[in-house]
Design an enzyme around this catalytic site. Structure first.
Site, PDB file in Angstrom:
ATOM      1  N   HIS A 300     -30.074  -0.124  39.187  1.00 22.86           N
ATOM      2  CA  HIS A 300     -30.645   0.757  40.442  1.00 22.86           C
ATOM      3  C   HIS A 300     -31.884  -0.418  41.668  1.00 22.86           C
ATOM      4  O   HIS A 300     -31.951  -1.366  40.773  1.00 22.86           O
ATOM      5  CB  HIS A 300     -30.897   1.910  39.979  1.00 22.86           C
ATOM      6  CG  HIS A 300     -32.382   1.987  39.186  1.00 22.86           C
ATOM      7  ND1 HIS A 300     -32.406   1.306  38.004  1.00 22.86           N
ATOM      8  CD2 HIS A 300     -33.366   1.938  39.177  1.00 22.86           C
ATOM      9  CE1 HIS A 300     -32.619   1.312  37.269  1.00 22.86           C
ATOM     10  NE2 HIS A 300     -33.735   1.627  37.855  1.00 22.86           N
ATOM     11  N   ARG A 315     -41.324   9.109  36.054  1.00 29.09           N
ATOM     12  CA  ARG A 315     -40.064   9.395  35.211  1.00 29.09           C
ATOM     13  C   ARG A 315     -40.266   9.274  34.212  1.00 29.09           C
ATOM     14  O   ARG A 315     -40.827   9.402  33.385  1.00 29.09           O
ATOM     15  CB  ARG A 315     -39.112   7.919  35.363  1.00 29.09           C
ATOM     16  CG  ARG A 315     -37.950   7.530  35.241  1.00 29.09           C
ATOM     17  CD  ARG A 315     -37.999   5.598  35.245  1.00 29.09           C
ATOM     18  NE  ARG A 315     -38.558   5.393  34.114  1.00 29.09           N
ATOM     19  CZ  ARG A 315     -38.784   4.536  34.087  1.00 29.09           C
ATOM     20  NH1 ARG A 315     -38.003   3.423  34.957  1.00 29.09           N
ATOM     21  NH2 ARG A 315     -39.819   3.366  32.854  1.00 29.09           N
TER      22      ARG A 315
END
Length: 324
Positions: A300, A315
């Site tokens: 990513h 996260r």
């Protein structure tokens, strides 16, 4: 030249040289792993059967990777059948998006724990607990850089299975995140390259990824906890069985048993594979959105195009297993 006589006229025929094909001058550019033309884009493993989803709606966002999940409230308990169907969607689409969930940190952790124990990252700023990482890009906040293609924490012996990311604050424009399907990246390598890397191992180290924004005084204390580790260059997914390219720009430093110049050249070639748009999905965030990705199968890239505006994300990461 020949002439032909006749009672009425003389005809002249000219002998012409036979036509030769045009000759194109030699020209080339250095190999970088990119090419144009057809690409193999298979979302499912070979032989897998497409099955419908019964507990939610799946809205694909790209050919092989990325789907929005509609019809779920992640604040509600996750029953076993729903967890199983979501896991199947995760394996098939690699990253799942849930709009407007607005989870508390506790609810975000509870959701992630359905896939395993959470892991801690002492190198990043924490949120309201040690297993919540907070990326706060505001004026005066400590700088971090995620705008490079990478797979999280491959410097661990057991890199993360996946991660659940929520945007708390979004800029008025920009700040998207992109994911790349590393099974598709592997599928499209030439057989010659596959033969070279199948069975090969590479060294992963936390220092290159974090030295971009942390100094030696912050990194040295973690060297013993995170020594360099070796992982296969091509990983086999433990659930789907798919083969996936498993090297990344942030943490992979060299290929074992290959001289440095050749290792560098081959790794540059392999790093480029995440840059192919056909393997990617790009997500435009709204506050309260959730992305849940399979860290085993993807890379990513957080697009850093929103300064001087703020972007705040939290996260939680799910502990994984040792790649094979």
């Amino acid at each position: 030249m020949t002439t032909t006589a006749s009672p009425h006229a003389i005809t002249t025929t000219v002998d012409r040289p036979s036509a030769t094909p045009p000759v194109l001058r030699e020209a080339g550019i250095p190999q970088d792993g990119m090419y144009e033309g057809h690409r193999v884009l298979e979302r499912l493993p070979a032989g897998a059967t497409e099955r419908p989803y019964t507990l939610f709606d799946v809205v694909p966002q790209a050919r092989t990777i990325g789907a929005e999940i509609h019809g779920l409230d992640l604040t509600r308990p996750l029953e076993p059948a729903l967890r199983e169907e979501l896991n199947r969607a995760l394996l098939e689409w690699k990253v799942l998006f849930f709009r407007g969930q607005n989870l508390t940190s506790a609810a975000q952790r509870d959701f992630a724990r359905h896939w395993g124990e959470l892991e801690v990252n002492p190198l990043l700023a924490r949120g309201d607990s040690e297993d919540v990482v907070r990326f706060e890009k505001t004026a005066g906040a400590p700088k971090t850089f995620e705008n490079v293609w990478h797979t999280d924490v491959t410097f661990r012996e057991r890199p993360a299975l996946g991660a659940v990311l929520q945007l708390r604050e979004v800029p008025p424009l920009g700040g998207d995140t992109m994911w790349a399907d590393m099974a598709a990246a592997y599928d499209n390598l030439t057989q010659e390259v596959k033969d070279r890397i199948d069975g090969a191992s590479a060294v992963h180290d936390f220092i290159p990824g974090f030295a971009r924004f942390l100094g030696p005084e912050q990194l040295v204390p973690h060297q013993e906890a995170f020594p360099p580790v070796e992982h296969p260059v091509v990983r086999t997914h433990p659930e789907s069985g798919r083969r996936m390219l498993f090297v990344n720009t942030s943490f992979t430093t060299r290929i074992v048993g290959v001289d440095r110049a050749e290792s560098d050249r081959l790794l540059r070639f392999l790093f480029q594979q995440a840059h192919v748009p056909e393997y990617q999905v790009r997500f435009r965030w709204q506050a309260g959105d959730i992305a849940f990705w399979d860290n085993r199968a993807t890379q990513h890239y957080a697009v850093n195009d929103y300064a001087p505006h703020s972007r705040v994300a939290e996260r939680v990461a799910i502990a994984g297993d040792r790649p094979f």
